[in-house]
Design a protein around this motif. Structure first.
Motif, PDB file in Angstrom:
ATOM      1  N   ILE A   1       0.874  -1.130   0.106  1.00 21.34           N
ATOM      2  CA  ILE A   1      -0.155   0.114   0.184  1.00 21.34           C
ATOM      3  C   ILE A   1       0.934   1.113  -0.137  1.00 21.34           C
ATOM      4  O   ILE A   1       0.724   2.154  -0.674  1.00 21.34           O
ATOM      5  N   PHE A   2       1.854   1.289   0.800  1.00 18.97           N
ATOM      6  CA  PHE A   2       2.779   2.458   0.815  1.00 18.97           C
ATOM      7  C   PHE A   2       3.553   2.568  -0.676  1.00 18.97           C
ATOM      8  O   PHE A   2       3.563   3.767  -1.142  1.00 18.97           O
ATOM      9  N   SER A   3       3.845   1.561  -1.363  1.00 26.95           N
ATOM     10  CA  SER A   3       4.511   1.439  -2.288  1.00 26.95           C
ATOM     11  C   SER A   3       3.785   2.128  -3.517  1.00 26.95           C
ATOM     12  O   SER A   3       3.988   3.000  -4.346  1.00 26.95           O
ATOM     13  N   THR A   4       2.638   1.849  -3.624  1.00 24.92           N
ATOM     14  CA  THR A   4       1.495   2.182  -4.596  1.00 24.92           C
ATOM     15  C   THR A   4       1.068   3.663  -4.397  1.00 24.92           C
ATOM     16  O   THR A   4       0.801   4.355  -5.508  1.00 24.92           O
ATOM     17  N   ASN A   5       1.012   4.150  -3.237  1.00 22.08           N
ATOM     18  CA  ASN A   5       0.475   5.476  -2.856  1.00 22.08           C
ATOM     19  C   ASN A   5       1.672   6.255  -2.465  1.00 22.08           C
ATOM     20  O   ASN A   5       1.361   7.427  -2.012  1.00 22.08           O
ATOM     21  N   GLN A   6       2.878   6.140  -2.880  1.00 21.24           N
ATOM     22  CA  GLN A   6       3.939   7.075  -2.595  1.00 21.24           C
ATOM     23  C   GLN A   6       3.857   8.223  -3.108  1.00 21.24           C
ATOM     24  O   GLN A   6       4.496   9.153  -2.591  1.00 21.24           O
ATOM     25  N   SER A   7       3.397   8.518  -4.329  1.00 18.23           N
ATOM     26  CA  SER A   7       3.264   9.630  -4.979  1.00 18.23           C
ATOM     27  C   SER A   7       2.281  10.412  -4.652  1.00 18.23           C
ATOM     28  O   SER A   7       2.114  11.777  -5.182  1.00 18.23           O
TER      29      SER A   7
END
Length: 810
Positions: free
Chosen positions: A714-720
């Motif tokens: 979830i963190f990686s997907t929403n990092q931007s």
């Protein structure tokens, strides 16, 4: 006349308590060091456990005089929150002498007892309210948690506008506000007397505020430099990230250039010192207009990469007062990006000292970003010729092992991998650390770099590493490709001219090391050779410090303590054993030991009392399994903070700011746990105790394992995402888990309220003691086994609590 439960008073009082707790952590970080703040807060919270014992013993007489006792305890909290800290900081305690001077442990005990009092008085008021209004216990606990959540957010906001000591007096005034609110909410007959007393105390607080100041440890760098004639603190700025003290000396000029070559022929221009929390000196340097005045910047180990190639694009992580920016500019870098966490330090360079620095940050080549270094690395799309991690921390604190409990996501294996990805194919990553003997930081950093290169696909990591040192600092260079012969020759020339030692480069031989800044043996080369050439396991086992690389799951880079060395430290304590002592970790161990002893006493004392009185006097109470009560409230006290602390750490990587993570996670957990407690009141009224606790624990366990499995994705997907959207997502993720975590405690207390109300204060004390132990134990476990394992343990504890839910014996 029947009085109503003091819901809003409990909320305001809880807000003041948690604000006071967080504020004490800041205050003791300033006057002592970070790890002592941790220790003192943990033991001060034993006041909650003591309140359980106290109310248990005197609850009959207190219940008959509820309003008076409730108001008196709130008033005592308001007075002691200020008075006890002022007394505590006047105790001449020196942590460095704790193994040598037998008076120091007694002085430390005095500090504990003083700081426990405010928590004791406030907890008395809350425990008494829970006991006397046990039919609304879930609602009261909901107001308690939600007030605490607002307090955690409020103190962070307050510290942006108020100095720490001012905030302390404001907390005292909030306590007085709770006193006034309680008198109104309870319909107290002598309300006017309470209002008058509150006004008099408020005026006294204002007078005290104008006649007090923080007294820093005489061993802090700021206090040491003030002993030099002419030293003056010209201004101070405070935020939750630190207290900045701006220092200058017109008689004996400040000169700060860590690790400057002994061959250097020039000195820095005029400088102004900036101390953070009394340590961590960084310097702001005057612009002289003459480039030759900055030649000293080429005489430090951090200048090495500029002699290997033309570095046009440079990223500096932790710009501080701007010395690394000046170094990059001196070496004609075309683009200099710098990252600094503290916005007040940025403001100093941008505004207050813009003319002093010659508008250093306003040039075309320099761009300064406010943020956390790891977050910037993950979000930037740029690729650099050089990424430099600047040297900003305190040498004294670092040497004494006082950073052992500081988690840092900058020096983990995953962090170095991320940085290597942001380098140009021939780019360099340069990390400078203090030289300490026996060596530890630099060796652990080298081992971390080897793992990062291995994970990045390097076939021979040793060919992509170089380590050089001066008399005071060491710089590790990591390259995306193997170093060339030309680069190695350039490094040799650079080091020989400055009397720096090369302790590792591809193809180095033992006789090339330890030439200038000579040690008894070539320790750094021997260690590097063992770590790089697959002898690390044996080397790590026999070395006196723990050198295993830090990871994102165990981000304690500064933890070096090994239990096997403790007997040697003790045996050498009168003959130079201090360099082996990792003070921060040992303090944490001592905290856990003392918390366990105190908690056991606080639990056993009322247990013995109950056995002799209530247990024999009340057949209903005697039918309650005391072991179930102990296990249940201990388990949820431990588990709640285990999860809370682990989630704060995990979300630092997503929010990229420790302040945001603490404020948002703490507030969200407490607020939504409060909502969960409020929802429990409906289930309690329906008598659905067992189904409700089953539902809550199953939900907590399921969500806990789901988050462990998918949170990183979830963190990686929403990092931007932008920061507001990240905050919304964070709260959305925390909310369901926190809501369920708010249910077990009030459900069990309400059950006790129905079948054994006499046991409510005791259960409150058990939970408070477990929470104290939990705060320390969670950190110890995270250091040893990682945050994921801490979460798993918390889920096991919740399951144990479910199995121990208090019920009557058949």
């Amino acid at each position: 006349m029947k009085i109503r439960p003091p819901f809003f008073t409990i909320a305001l009082l809880s807000s003041a308590i948690l604000g006071y707790e967080i504020l004490l952590m800041r205050l003791f970080s300033i006057i002592q060091w970070h790890h002592f703040a941790y220790m003192i807060i943990s033991l001060a919270l034993l006041g909650f456990g003591a309140s359980g014992t106290f109310i248990s013993i005197f609850q009959d007489s207190f219940s008959k005089r509820f309003s008076h006792v409730f108001l008196i305890n709130i008033m005592l909290f308001a007075l002691s929150s200020i008075g006890c800290f002022l007394l505590a900081q006047s105790i001449p305690f020196n942590p460095d002498e704790i193994l040598w001077d037998y008076w120091q442990p007694l002085r430390l005990l005095g500090i504990y007892l003083l700081l426990a009092l405010p928590f004791f008085f406030a907890a008395n008021a809350i425990a008494l309210a829970l006991t006397c209004f046990h039919w609304r216990i879930a609602s009261l606990y909901a107001f308690d948690l939600m007030g605490a959540g607002l307090g955690s957010l409020g103190i962070v906001l307050l510290l942006f506008v108020a100095m720490p000591l001012q905030a302390l007096f404001i907390i005292g005034c909030i306590g007085l506000g709770a006193l006034v609110l309680a008198a109104w909410e309870l319909g107290f007959q002598q309300r006017n007397t309470v209002y008058t007393v509150s006004l008099v105390i408020g005026i006294t607080i204002i007078i005290l505020h104008n006649n007090n100041e923080l007294r820093l440890s005489p061993y802090k760098e700021l206090v040491q430099i003030q002993r030099i004639q002419g030293t003056e603190i010209i201004s101070e700025y405070s935020s939750p990230l630190g207290l900045l003290s701006i220092v200058q000396n017109d008689i004996i000029p400040l000169r700060h250039a860590p690790g400057l070559s002994l061959n250097a022929k020039t000195e820095p221009p005029e400088q102004i010192g900036v101390f953070t929390d009394g340590g961590g000196l960084t310097a702001i340097t005057r612009e002289s207009g003459n480039p030759a005045d900055y030649a000293y910047l080429d005489q430090t180990t951090s200048a090495a990469p500029y002699h290997l190639a033309q570095l046009n694009k440079v990223l500096i992580l932790g710009s501080g007062g701007g010395s690394s920016i000046l170094q990059a500019r001196y070496h004609q870098a075309q683009q200099i990006d710098a990252v600094e966490l503290n916005p007040q330090l940025i403001r100093l360079l941008h505004e207050d000292y813009a003319e002093f620095t010659g508008h250093l940050l306003n040039g075309d080549t320099v761009q300064l970003f406010q943020g956390e270094a790891r977050g910037f690395i993950s979000e930037t799309q740029e690729h650099y010729d050089l990424i430099e991690i600047a040297l900003l921390d305190s040498f004294a604190a670092s040497s004494a092992g006082l950073y052992a409990l500081n988690e840092s996501y900058l020096y983990t294996v995953e962090s170095l991998q991320d940085m290597l990805k942001k380098l140009q194919p021939d780019g360099y990553l340069a990390i400078t650390r203090w030289i300490k003997l026996p060596p530890r930081d630099n060796l652990k950093l080298l081992a971390t770099a080897v793992d990062a290169l291995d994970n990045s696909g390097a076939t021979n990591p040793g060919n992509q590493l170089v380590f050089l040192r001066s008399w005071q600092t060491g710089t590790l260079l990591i390259k995306n490709r193997p170093f060339t012969n030309e680069e190695i020759e350039a490094l040799k020339t650079f080091c020989n001219a400055r009397s720096f030692d090369l302790d590792w480069y591809p193809g180095i031989t033992p006789d090339e090391t330890n030439q200038f800044n000579q040690l008894a043996e070539s320790y750094f080369f021997q260690a590097a050779n063992a770590i790089i050439n697959n002898e690390r396991k044996d080397f790590f086992e026999r070395y006196k410090f723990a050198l295993e690389p830090a990871t994102d799951d165990r981000p304690y880079f500064f933890h070096f303590f090994k239990w096997s060395v403790l007997p040697e430290i003790i045996s050498l304590r009168n003959s130079g054993g201090l360099p082996l002592l990792e003070g921060g970790y040992l303090v944490l161990i001592a905290t856990l030991f003392q918390a366990l002893v105190a908690s056991t006493i606080l639990i056993l004392l009322p247990l013995l009392f109950f056995k002799k009185t209530i247990m024999t006097a009340s057949p209903v109470t005697a039918a309650i399994s005391r072991n179930r009560v102990i296990i249940y409230f201990s388990a949820i006290g431990l588990a709640f903070l285990f999860i809370e602390i682990a989630f704060i750490q995990k979300f630092i990587l997503f929010l990229h700011h420790p302040l945001y993570a603490v404020a948002i996670i703490l507030t969200a957990f407490l607020m939504f746990a409060g909502l969960g407690s409020g929802f429990s009141q409906r289930l309690i009224q329906s008598g659905l105790y067992q189904p409700a606790i089953t539902f809550a624990v199953i939900g907590i366990v399921v969500l806990g394992f789901l988050y462990m499995a998918f949170l990183q994705s979830i963190f990686s997907t929403n990092q931007s995402l932008t920061m507001p959207h990240k905050i919304i997502l964070t709260v959305s993720l925390v909310a369901p888990l926190a809501f369920l975590m708010g249910m077990p405690f009030p459900l069990a207390l309400a059950k006790l309220g129905n079948i054994a109300p006499e046991m409510i204060p005791w259960a409150w004390g058990i939970n408070g003691c477990a929470s104290v132990v939990s705060a320390v134990l969670a950190t110890l476990l995270a250091i040893s086994i990682g945050f994921n394992a801490v979460i798993v343990l918390a889920l096991v504890l919740y399951s144990l609590a479910w199995a121990s839910f208090p019920i009557q014996r058949s």
